[in-house]
Design a protein around this motif. Structure first.
Motif, PDB file in Angstrom:
ATOM      1  N   ILE A 330       0.838  -1.214   0.000  1.00  0.00           N
ATOM      2  CA  ILE A 330       0.000   0.000   0.000  1.00  0.00           C
ATOM      3  C   ILE A 330       0.862   1.248   0.000  1.00  0.00           C
ATOM      4  O   ILE A 330       0.603   2.205  -0.738  1.00  0.00           O
ATOM      5  N   LEU A 331       1.907   1.265   0.818  1.00  0.00           N
ATOM      6  CA  LEU A 331       2.795   2.433   0.862  1.00  0.00           C
ATOM      7  C   LEU A 331       3.443   2.692  -0.496  1.00  0.00           C
ATOM      8  O   LEU A 331       3.546   3.838  -0.941  1.00  0.00           O
ATOM      9  N   GLU A 332       3.868   1.614  -1.159  1.00  0.00           N
ATOM     10  CA  GLU A 332       4.577   1.755  -2.439  1.00  0.00           C
ATOM     11  C   GLU A 332       3.639   2.194  -3.562  1.00  0.00           C
ATOM     12  O   GLU A 332       3.884   3.181  -4.258  1.00  0.00           O
ATOM     13  N   TYR A 333       2.545   1.485  -3.744  1.00  0.00           N
ATOM     14  CA  TYR A 333       1.713   1.684  -4.933  1.00  0.00           C
ATOM     15  C   TYR A 333       0.685   2.796  -4.792  1.00  0.00           C
ATOM     16  O   TYR A 333       0.070   3.198  -5.782  1.00  0.00           O
ATOM     17  N   SER A 334       0.479   3.298  -3.587  1.00  0.00           N
ATOM     18  CA  SER A 334      -0.415   4.454  -3.421  1.00  0.00           C
ATOM     19  C   SER A 334       0.334   5.770  -3.581  1.00  0.00           C
ATOM     20  O   SER A 334      -0.279   6.839  -3.644  1.00  0.00           O
ATOM     21  N   GLY A 335       1.662   5.698  -3.599  1.00  0.00           N
ATOM     22  CA  GLY A 335       2.473   6.909  -3.727  1.00  0.00           C
ATOM     23  C   GLY A 335       2.913   7.483  -2.394  1.00  0.00           C
ATOM     24  O   GLY A 335       3.625   8.494  -2.359  1.00  0.00           O
ATOM     25  N   VAL A 378      13.215   0.667  -5.011  1.00  0.00           N
ATOM     26  CA  VAL A 378      12.577   1.988  -4.897  1.00  0.00           C
ATOM     27  C   VAL A 378      13.599   3.127  -4.881  1.00  0.00           C
ATOM     28  O   VAL A 378      13.496   4.072  -5.677  1.00  0.00           O
ATOM     29  N   PRO A 379      14.630   3.107  -4.014  1.00  0.00           N
ATOM     30  CA  PRO A 379      15.607   4.202  -4.045  1.00  0.00           C
ATOM     31  C   PRO A 379      16.360   4.299  -5.375  1.00  0.00           C
ATOM     32  O   PRO A 379      16.728   5.393  -5.801  1.00  0.00           O
ATOM     33  N   SER A 380      16.576   3.158  -6.046  1.00  0.00           N
ATOM     34  CA  SER A 380      17.271   3.225  -7.339  1.00  0.00           C
ATOM     35  C   SER A 380      16.442   4.003  -8.349  1.00  0.00           C
ATOM     36  O   SER A 380      16.985   4.766  -9.157  1.00  0.00           O
ATOM     37  N   ARG A 381      15.120   3.831  -8.309  1.00  0.00           N
ATOM     38  CA  ARG A 381      14.233   4.586  -9.206  1.00  0.00           C
ATOM     39  C   ARG A 381      14.341   6.082  -8.930  1.00  0.00           C
ATOM     40  O   ARG A 381      14.334   6.904  -9.840  1.00  0.00           O
ATOM     41  N   MET A 382      14.400   6.407  -7.657  1.00  0.00           N
ATOM     42  CA  MET A 382      14.370   7.813  -7.258  1.00  0.00           C
ATOM     43  C   MET A 382      15.669   8.549  -7.534  1.00  0.00           C
ATOM     44  O   MET A 382      15.674   9.705  -7.938  1.00  0.00           O
ATOM     45  N   PHE A 383      16.791   7.889  -7.315  1.00  0.00           N
ATOM     46  CA  PHE A 383      18.070   8.602  -7.271  1.00  0.00           C
ATOM     47  C   PHE A 383      18.914   8.510  -8.540  1.00  0.00           C
ATOM     48  O   PHE A 383      19.898   9.238  -8.661  1.00  0.00           O
ATOM     49  N   THR A 384      18.571   7.629  -9.473  1.00  0.00           N
ATOM     50  CA  THR A 384      19.416   7.443 -10.662  1.00  0.00           C
ATOM     51  C   THR A 384      19.666   8.749 -11.400  1.00  0.00           C
ATOM     52  O   THR A 384      20.816   9.110 -11.702  1.00  0.00           O
ATOM     53  N   LYS A 385      18.607   9.492 -11.675  1.00  0.00           N
ATOM     54  CA  LYS A 385      18.757  10.744 -12.425  1.00  0.00           C
ATOM     55  C   LYS A 385      19.478  11.807 -11.598  1.00  0.00           C
ATOM     56  O   LYS A 385      20.196  12.647 -12.145  1.00  0.00           O
ATOM     57  N   VAL A 386      19.288  11.766 -10.278  1.00  0.00           N
ATOM     58  CA  VAL A 386      19.928  12.760  -9.416  1.00  0.00           C
ATOM     59  C   VAL A 386      21.448  12.578  -9.445  1.00  0.00           C
ATOM     60  O   VAL A 386      22.198  13.553  -9.497  1.00  0.00           O
ATOM     61  N   TYR A 387      21.904  11.325  -9.407  1.00  0.00           N
ATOM     62  CA  TYR A 387      23.340  11.052  -9.483  1.00  0.00           C
ATOM     63  C   TYR A 387      23.914  11.549 -10.809  1.00  0.00           C
ATOM     64  O   TYR A 387      24.998  12.144 -10.841  1.00  0.00           O
ATOM     65  N   LYS A 388      23.184  11.304 -11.897  1.00  0.00           N
ATOM     66  CA  LYS A 388      23.649  11.778 -13.209  1.00  0.00           C
ATOM     67  C   LYS A 388      23.707  13.298 -13.231  1.00  0.00           C
ATOM     68  O   LYS A 388      24.672  13.888 -13.725  1.00  0.00           O
ATOM     69  N   LYS A 389      22.668  13.924 -12.686  1.00  0.00           N
ATOM     70  CA  LYS A 389      22.590  15.386 -12.683  1.00  0.00           C
ATOM     71  C   LYS A 389      23.745  16.004 -11.900  1.00  0.00           C
ATOM     72  O   LYS A 389      24.258  17.074 -12.262  1.00  0.00           O
ATOM     73  N   MET A 390      24.174  15.331 -10.832  1.00  0.00           N
ATOM     74  CA  MET A 390      25.268  15.845 -10.012  1.00  0.00           C
ATOM     75  C   MET A 390      26.636  15.362 -10.484  1.00  0.00           C
ATOM     76  O   MET A 390      27.655  15.610  -9.840  1.00  0.00           O
TER      77      MET A 390
END
Length: 485
Positions: A330-335, A378-390
């Motif tokens: 529920i925590l994951e798929y409800s956002g 879940v964290p890999s989804r969130m942070f991949t672009k942030v690492y590239k951006k930095m």
């Protein structure tokens, strides 16, 4: 009911189920000394009410829970097979043989160091901490307890060794998951983890060497050890040939045979050993698989070690896993989890805060979703672009995911790893937590590196340009999709 308008769940409402669950968990587990099932069910109920309040239908909420459970099904299958493995290996005299020879060759003062190294080698070969703990670990607990070493220390050493191999083996599922999700070459990922994992192992071995000193020499009742070995020899047919059974499982997994068929072969070999080597009946052998092995030797320690295992012994673990994953689903798929994670991203200003936030997100996901795989996904989804951006290389992210996700899962009592260890080794987080030295220190080593910049790899100019072009292409694709819609 079916056409309700969905609203984005804000941070305060998203974190409410987690806060309530933790409060109830602390009261129930610490004050009432009860299991974590009911707090997780209460947390799931609150999460469902929040999701319903923000526009999700009951059917959609059910689907979220089912998706969460589905993610844990592979773990559930392995948990049940490990229970049957323990039962058949107990009845087949395999565990007794490993303990008997272990008592002969391992001295008490060096036992913690020895069992850590043995588990590290085995898990490195087979790529599975769970299989290592469920086989070599069970025997190690018997040897350590026979030597008078506290259960928490023995379990901590077993966990440290098992997770070293799980983290560093190219056969490990979490290792492949972390490298695959971040787009990092598998062996680049493993090499980069050496910087945090080797110091963690050396610290662990140093601590276990220090702790082992108190069990050397006159502090150990050698007569008790010999008495235990004698009872084992009287109760089972001890033979070095029985060591071929765990060796066969290790070799199969090392040859990339999946864990499930490898464990099934181990169960069959244990079942056959109980009938044809130990002289047990067909009925007793089936009972050992279902309800666990039972024996009465008159020796309290031996009886305590060998009365257990079986499919039924893992049902507590299975039920907790299912309940925990309904909450996580529920925590994951409800956002809700995404809303919580978004707050973490607001504090990211440097490589130090980024890597620290990644590790924190992994720990939080382990606590909320109760599954180490999700703490990587879940964290890999969130942070991949942030690492590239930095301008940071993806192997910094893949290492942080393992340092924060794979290793800290053992410290959450309701996480699948925590409940597996409780069901397999019979020791809870409160006992083994302070002694799981490798798991305890590596996240802090990783954060220390982030603070100093040591081993933090930045992207080259060409890699940055490539990442920017990929981002632009993704944004263009989204724009085209939006126009078509």
């Amino acid at each position: 009911m079916e056409n309700r308008e969905k609203k984005k769940i804000g941070f305060l409402m998203a974190i409410l189920p987690l806060i309530i669950m933790i409060i109830v968990m602390l009261f129930t587990v610490v004050k009432l000394e009860q299991g974590p099932h009911m707090p997780l069910i209460i947390g799931t109920t609150v999460a469902a009410l929040v999701a319903w309040r923000y526009g999700f239908t009951w059917k959609e909420i059910e689907e979220m829970m089912f998706k969460g459970i589905k993610l844990a099904l592979p773990a559930v299958v392995i948990i049940m097979l490990v229970g049957m493995t323990i039962g058949s290996w107990m009845g087949g005299g395999i565990v007794a043989t490993m303990i008997y020879y272990g008592l002969q060759i391992i001295t008490p003062g060096w036992f913690l160091v020895a069992i850590t190294i043995i588990c590290a080698i085995v898990s490195l070969a087979i790529g599975s901490s769970w299989s290592t703990m469920g086989t070599i670990g069970v025997a190690g607990m018997g040897i350590g307890l026979s030597m008078g070493i506290p259960a928490g220390m023995v379990a901590g050493a077993i966990i440290s060794g098992s997770y070293f191999g799980d983290k560093m083996s190219p056969l490990s599922d979490t290792t492949n998951l972390a490298s695959g999700l971040t787009g990092t070459d598998l062996f680049d990922h493993i090499k980069h983890m050496l910087y945090t994992t080797i110091p963690g192992l050396l610290i662990a071995l140093g601590v276990y060497t220090f702790l082992g000193r108190r069990f050397a020499g006159g502090n150990i009742d050698l007569e008790k050890i010999q008495q235990t070995a004698s009872v084992l020899k009287d109760s089972f047919l001890i033979s070095p040939w029985l060591l071929l059974v765990p060796l066969a499982v290790i070799v199969m997994v090392a040859m990339k045979v999946p864990a499930v068929p490898a464990l099934v072969v181990g169960i069959i070999l244990g079942f056959i050993s109980q009938i044809f080597i130990q002289g047990g009946s067909l009925a007793d052998s089936i009972v050992a698989l279902q309800s666990g092995f039972a024996i009465e030797t008159g020796n309290e320690m031996v009886d305590g070690l060998f009365n257990g295992g079986g499919l039924d012994s893992m049902m507590y673990t299975v039920s907790m896993t299912i309940v925990a994953m309904t909450f996580g689903g529920i925590l994951e798929y409800s956002g809700m989890l995404q809303s919580i994670m978004n707050q973490l991203l607001k504090v990211v200003k440097s490589s130090f805060t980024l890597i620290t936030s990644t590790i924190g997100a992994c720990v939080l996901t382990n606590a909320t979703c109760a599954e180490q795989y999700i703490s990587i996904v879940v964290p890999s989804r969130m942070f991949t672009k942030v690492y590239k951006k930095m301008g940071l290389h993806s192997k910094n992210l893949s290492r942080a995911l393992e340092d924060g996700g794979t290793l800290t899962s053992v410290f959450i009592p309701w996480n699948t790893c925590g409940v597996f260890i409780l069901g397999t080794l019979g020791v809870g987080v409160a006992q083994y937590g302070p002694y799981a030295i490798l798991n305890l220190f590596i996240p802090f080593i990783s954060i220390l590196y982030a603070a100093t910049g040591f081993t933090i790899v930045k992207l080259t100019k060409e890699e940055i340009e490539k990442a920017e072009s990929e981002t632009e292409a993704e944004e263009e694709d989204k724009s085209i999709e939006a126009v078509h819609v």
